[in-house]
Design a protein around this motif. Sequence first.
Motif, PDB file in Angstrom:
ATOM      1  N   LYS A 165      -8.395   9.463  10.252  1.00 33.76           N
ATOM      2  CA  LYS A 165      -7.380   9.700  11.278  1.00 33.76           C
ATOM      3  C   LYS A 165      -6.866   8.371  11.822  1.00 33.76           C
ATOM      4  O   LYS A 165      -7.608   7.403  11.941  1.00 33.76           O
ATOM      5  N   GLY A 166      -5.569   8.358  12.166  1.00 31.54           N
ATOM      6  CA  GLY A 166      -4.965   7.145  12.709  1.00 31.54           C
ATOM      7  C   GLY A 166      -4.304   6.276  11.662  1.00 31.54           C
ATOM      8  O   GLY A 166      -3.498   5.397  11.987  1.00 31.54           O
ATOM      9  N   HIS A 167      -4.649   6.505  10.425  1.00 31.31           N
ATOM     10  CA  HIS A 167      -4.026   5.714   9.349  1.00 31.31           C
ATOM     11  C   HIS A 167      -2.614   6.240   9.088  1.00 31.31           C
ATOM     12  O   HIS A 167      -2.319   7.427   9.269  1.00 31.31           O
ATOM     13  N   ASP A 168      -1.730   5.349   8.652  1.00 29.97           N
ATOM     14  CA  ASP A 168      -0.341   5.744   8.382  1.00 29.97           C
ATOM     15  C   ASP A 168      -0.244   6.825   7.315  1.00 29.97           C
ATOM     16  O   ASP A 168       0.735   7.558   7.258  1.00 29.97           O
ATOM     17  N   PHE A 169      -1.272   6.936   6.462  1.00 26.94           N
ATOM     18  CA  PHE A 169      -1.213   7.917   5.385  1.00 26.94           C
ATOM     19  C   PHE A 169      -1.752   9.288   5.809  1.00 26.94           C
ATOM     20  O   PHE A 169      -1.529  10.271   5.105  1.00 26.94           O
ATOM     21  N   TYR A 170      -2.470   9.346   6.928  1.00 28.33           N
ATOM     22  CA  TYR A 170      -3.245  10.536   7.276  1.00 28.33           C
ATOM     23  C   TYR A 170      -2.359  11.785   7.420  1.00 28.33           C
ATOM     24  O   TYR A 170      -2.685  12.857   6.913  1.00 28.33           O
ATOM     25  N   ASN A 171      -1.245  11.654   8.110  1.00 27.39           N
ATOM     26  CA  ASN A 171      -0.399  12.816   8.397  1.00 27.39           C
ATOM     27  C   ASN A 171       0.736  13.007   7.387  1.00 27.39           C
ATOM     28  O   ASN A 171       1.738  13.666   7.672  1.00 27.39           O
ATOM     29  N   LEU A 172       0.602  12.407   6.222  1.00 28.34           N
ATOM     30  CA  LEU A 172       1.631  12.544   5.198  1.00 28.34           C
ATOM     31  C   LEU A 172       1.619  13.973   4.666  1.00 28.34           C
ATOM     32  O   LEU A 172       0.642  14.432   4.077  1.00 28.34           O
ATOM     33  N   GLU A 173       2.718  14.702   4.894  1.00 30.69           N
ATOM     34  CA  GLU A 173       2.754  16.131   4.595  1.00 30.69           C
ATOM     35  C   GLU A 173       3.414  16.424   3.248  1.00 30.69           C
ATOM     36  O   GLU A 173       4.124  15.600   2.675  1.00 30.69           O
ATOM     37  N   GLY A 174       3.185  17.664   2.789  1.00 29.12           N
ATOM     38  CA  GLY A 174       3.887  18.184   1.619  1.00 29.12           C
ATOM     39  C   GLY A 174       3.830  17.256   0.419  1.00 29.12           C
ATOM     40  O   GLY A 174       2.769  16.823  -0.011  1.00 29.12           O
ATOM     41  N   SER A 175       5.020  16.947  -0.126  1.00 28.80           N
ATOM     42  CA  SER A 175       5.108  16.062  -1.300  1.00 28.80           C
ATOM     43  C   SER A 175       5.660  14.705  -0.918  1.00 28.80           C
ATOM     44  O   SER A 175       6.156  13.978  -1.773  1.00 28.80           O
ATOM     45  N   ASP A 176       5.554  14.358   0.369  1.00 30.58           N
ATOM     46  CA  ASP A 176       6.134  13.103   0.836  1.00 30.58           C
ATOM     47  C   ASP A 176       5.442  11.888   0.205  1.00 30.58           C
ATOM     48  O   ASP A 176       4.262  11.936  -0.147  1.00 30.58           O
ATOM     49  N   ASN A 177       6.211  10.815   0.110  1.00 33.73           N
ATOM     50  CA  ASN A 177       5.692   9.501  -0.290  1.00 33.73           C
ATOM     51  C   ASN A 177       5.766   8.577   0.911  1.00 33.73           C
ATOM     52  O   ASN A 177       6.533   8.800   1.853  1.00 33.73           O
ATOM     53  N   ILE A 178       4.963   7.520   0.849  1.00 25.63           N
ATOM     54  CA  ILE A 178       5.033   6.496   1.883  1.00 25.63           C
ATOM     55  C   ILE A 178       4.685   5.155   1.249  1.00 25.63           C
ATOM     56  O   ILE A 178       3.823   5.065   0.372  1.00 25.63           O
ATOM     57  N   ILE A 222       7.829   0.260   6.794  1.00 26.81           N
ATOM     58  CA  ILE A 222       7.393   1.555   6.276  1.00 26.81           C
ATOM     59  C   ILE A 222       8.605   2.352   5.776  1.00 26.81           C
ATOM     60  O   ILE A 222       9.615   2.468   6.483  1.00 26.81           O
ATOM     61  N   ILE A 223       8.479   2.891   4.573  1.00 28.90           N
ATOM     62  CA  ILE A 223       9.479   3.817   4.036  1.00 28.90           C
ATOM     63  C   ILE A 223       8.748   5.110   3.732  1.00 28.90           C
ATOM     64  O   ILE A 223       7.742   5.124   3.017  1.00 28.90           O
ATOM     65  N   LYS A 224       9.261   6.203   4.278  1.00 32.14           N
ATOM     66  CA  LYS A 224       8.537   7.464   4.184  1.00 32.14           C
ATOM     67  C   LYS A 224       9.528   8.610   4.009  1.00 32.14           C
ATOM     68  O   LYS A 224      10.597   8.613   4.602  1.00 32.14           O
ATOM     69  N   GLY A 225       9.147   9.580   3.182  1.00 32.52           N
ATOM     70  CA  GLY A 225       9.998  10.753   3.011  1.00 32.52           C
ATOM     71  C   GLY A 225       9.653  11.492   1.741  1.00 32.52           C
ATOM     72  O   GLY A 225       8.686  11.162   1.046  1.00 32.52           O
ATOM     73  N   GLN A 280       0.876  -1.173   0.000  1.00 32.85           N
ATOM     74  CA  GLN A 280       0.000   0.000   0.000  1.00 32.85           C
ATOM     75  C   GLN A 280       0.913   1.223   0.000  1.00 32.85           C
ATOM     76  O   GLN A 280       1.890   1.273   0.746  1.00 32.85           O
ATOM     77  N   ALA A 281       0.554   2.199  -0.830  1.00 30.93           N
ATOM     78  CA  ALA A 281       1.494   3.310  -0.948  1.00 30.93           C
ATOM     79  C   ALA A 281       0.828   4.568  -1.469  1.00 30.93           C
ATOM     80  O   ALA A 281      -0.155   4.520  -2.211  1.00 30.93           O
ATOM     81  N   VAL A 282       1.387   5.688  -1.053  1.00 31.80           N
ATOM     82  CA  VAL A 282       1.124   6.981  -1.681  1.00 31.80           C
ATOM     83  C   VAL A 282       2.410   7.290  -2.443  1.00 31.80           C
ATOM     84  O   VAL A 282       3.443   7.592  -1.843  1.00 31.80           O
ATOM     85  N   LEU A 283       2.347   7.179  -3.764  1.00 34.27           N
ATOM     86  CA  LEU A 283       3.562   7.190  -4.569  1.00 34.27           C
ATOM     87  C   LEU A 283       3.727   8.427  -5.435  1.00 34.27           C
ATOM     88  O   LEU A 283       4.712   8.546  -6.139  1.00 34.27           O
ATOM     89  N   SER A 284       2.749   9.327  -5.361  1.00 34.58           N
ATOM     90  CA  SER A 284       2.856  10.538  -6.171  1.00 34.58           C
ATOM     91  C   SER A 284       3.131  11.733  -5.276  1.00 34.58           C
ATOM     92  O   SER A 284       2.224  12.200  -4.565  1.00 34.58           O
ATOM     93  N   GLY A 285       4.350  12.222  -5.303  1.00 35.03           N
ATOM     94  CA  GLY A 285       4.677  13.424  -4.537  1.00 35.03           C
ATOM     95  C   GLY A 285       3.881  14.611  -5.028  1.00 35.03           C
ATOM     96  O   GLY A 285       3.464  15.470  -4.251  1.00 35.03           O
ATOM     97  N   SER A 286       3.640  14.642  -6.330  1.00 34.37           N
ATOM     98  CA  SER A 286       2.893  15.770  -6.893  1.00 34.37           C
ATOM     99  C   SER A 286       1.442  15.752  -6.438  1.00 34.37           C
ATOM    100  O   SER A 286       0.882  16.776  -6.026  1.00 34.37           O
ATOM    101  N   LEU A 287       0.798  14.570  -6.471  1.00 35.36           N
ATOM    102  CA  LEU A 287      -0.596  14.490  -6.033  1.00 35.36           C
ATOM    103  C   LEU A 287      -0.710  14.722  -4.531  1.00 35.36           C
ATOM    104  O   LEU A 287      -1.687  15.335  -4.062  1.00 35.36           O
ATOM    105  N   ASN A 288       0.271  14.233  -3.788  1.00 34.74           N
ATOM    106  CA  ASN A 288       0.217  14.477  -2.353  1.00 34.74           C
ATOM    107  C   ASN A 288       0.383  15.960  -2.059  1.00 34.74           C
ATOM    108  O   ASN A 288      -0.283  16.528  -1.175  1.00 34.74           O
ATOM    109  N   PHE A 289       1.272  16.629  -2.812  1.00 35.99           N
ATOM    110  CA  PHE A 289       1.446  18.074  -2.667  1.00 35.99           C
ATOM    111  C   PHE A 289       0.129  18.786  -2.986  1.00 35.99           C
ATOM    112  O   PHE A 289      -0.303  19.684  -2.260  1.00 35.99           O
TER     113      PHE A 289
END
Length: 814
Positions: free
Chosen positions: A762-775, A789-792, A632-641
């Motif tokens: 809230k409480g999910h590992d993805f919830y507090n993903l800031e800026g353009s970070d991936n996880i 977990i790899i995050k940054g 499971q991943a948030v892989l788009s820094g642009s979409l997260n931004f």
Amino acid sequence: MKVLKFGGTSVADAPSIKLVKDIVADTVTDKTVVVVSAFGGVTDLLLHAALLASVQNADYKDVLKDIEVRHLNAVKELIPITAQSQVLSRVKSDINTLETLLEGAYLIKEITPRLSDKIVSYGELLSAYIISEYFLQEGMDAAYKDSRELIKTNEDAGKASVLFESTNVNCTTYFSEVENRIIVLPGFIASSENGNSTTLGRGGSDYTAAIVAAAIDAEVLEKWTDVSGMFTANPKLVKQARAISNISYEEAMELSHFGAKVLYPPSIQPVLAKGISIHIKNTSAPDDAGTLITKNKNEKGKTVRGITHVANMALLSLEGPGMVGVPGISKRFFEVLSRADISVVFITQASSEHSICVGISADDVDIAVEVVNTSFQYEIERGKIKSAIAERGLSIIALVGDNMKHHQGLSGKMFSTLGRNNVNIRAIAQGASERNISAVIIESDVKKALNALHEEFFEENIKQLNLFVMGVGNVGAKFLEQVREQRKFLKENLKLNLRVIGISNSRTMVFDEQGIPLKDWESRLAEGKKANKIGFFERVQQLNYRNSIFVDNTDSDAVASTYNSYLANSISVVTCNKVACSSAYENYKELKDLARTYNAPFLFETNVGAGLPIIDTLKHLIASGDKILKIQAVLSGSLNFVFNHFDDSTTFHDVVERAMAEGYTEPDPKIDLSGIDVMRKILILARESGNRLEISDIENKPFLPQETLDTHNNEDFFASLKKHEADFQKLYADAQKADSKLKYVAQYEDGKASVGLQQIPKGHDFYNLEGSDNIVLFYTKRYPNQPMIIKGAGAGADVTASGIFADIIRIGNF
């Protein structure tokens, strides 16, 4: 007593002879013998004049005139005008005699060996006389002695053998009686006991010096030339080559045999037998230490002392079932080559006796094939032996060192180094003494092979990486900046020397074989020639550098299509371009297979997560035996931004435009917002997990209206975003009601993959993903409940460039 020998380059002209005078003046302590060659190039001119005369070509007179002018000019530059008359008269007299000899050749229409010796001898006679007179005029206690009065030979003109008994008596008697401190001798020439002029053959001046040094038990023989000793490799081909301070006779002769032209081994035999040291020095740089050649002298017990090569070689092979168990085949083979005066420099034979392979000069190969086939005609006609096979365009490379036999694994180290750099070995030979290991390779690979081997054995483990960079936009420019800033650190701490040899953008490309100065790469590129991706590859292939790495910073399909060509030529590929690894599975697999087959790393860490070590971590999990259960991943820094900055106080259009301006999106932002970019990333992770998957197998749940997805340019795309602002505000409002945040999520599980916008509570590992970070969450057999977990930071030119940089360092550490 010392013997100093100066070669043709050291006495090429008046300025060079003045350097010789300074060296001799600084050297003299007791009696010193100075042996000199003909002025540089004069021997060749004499031979050419003789040849012209023998075919009654009157142009020999013009060549003779050139010889005369060179010597008269030297006299006028070296001797004061008040003392020139006598010297000029003597030189003109010798030129007149030489003219008479050439006229004789013209009249009889041939050059006999004896006449040739007489003609050629005048090069050294004139040189030694002029130099001795110059020494006298400079106030030096010098005398000229004709070597023909000292060195006696048999009557075999052109290949005379020295009569050492009478020669040694002549030398010891003369040098014990002469009172002058400096005695100048012409090299190369001698005379028979009947008084006929003879010459000592190839390396003749060296031979003269060695004969005299041995006869008088000289303290040392100094050989002054145009290089500062014997080098670890040819400095013209290997810039990092350095002079060897001490070396044994045997090592020196091995290096000379395999291409180091400083010594001709037969010419030093007299001093070798006496154990007299030879010191190789540079006339133009007399303060350089040079190389001291002595008996059994190996500096600090080193293994490989030098790497050398012989160019213009060919392999001649004789093979067939009729050779097995038949005595005398090898004898016949070598005898027929010997009778044809063909020198064999390399021999290898299969233990089955099915074939014999020898290395010979490429100039001799046609004659060799003819005489061998003639000699074995009977066996060839009956199918017992095949016709001789010749392979041209080859060179021999060799490692040399006395102590190599005491160290295991040198052959393996040599061949693995060549293999890593795609240097194909055609034949191998290693003597029982193990003083050298030789290999035959194609001529075009010589420079790469020598540099790779020199780096492996001599350069204190500093590895040179040669980079060829395609794409210098946001990421590419940052990458070059990072290379420039970190070069010193990498060299000092990681023993890696990075050179950028080629750079290209979509308009121009530029190459510099010594490395492009990165402080002004932009101006150099602007002045480059028209860009061409095929031309770029061909230039990389032509340069044929060791440790070559192609770096692709583009998003181009066309550039990605060239990867297979690079990998198939053992050129590593590092890329942030996702096209290749997300293309058809067969293409992805071919690239991975090529990388393994040709030992050329294919690294694409930045395809997923920019500079985050996502793919590398995944590889380590798989390699260690773990199995991926779910990703499971948030892989788009642009979409997260975008979704971290989008709310009811902004417009979706403005946030996307900002993301594009700050370099978080692709040049075509629809690639990011449509989910295509994320689909490629999860596809790559699934494939790297060991699964066969195509992009069409991934379910895409778009959040963009169909009208927006159907646009064909950025202008229409952004206009459509404005038109559908209400749809985007509704997405945000719905997430707010559910006390969630919007994240674009990729998932892979049980062979199925999907991407789409989700409400993250809230409480999910993805919830507090800031800026353009991936996880990325890796659920595996070892991490079934609590994922790894790899995050940054997962987007941006700086972090992507750093990810490319990291891949290059990985290659450097392979």
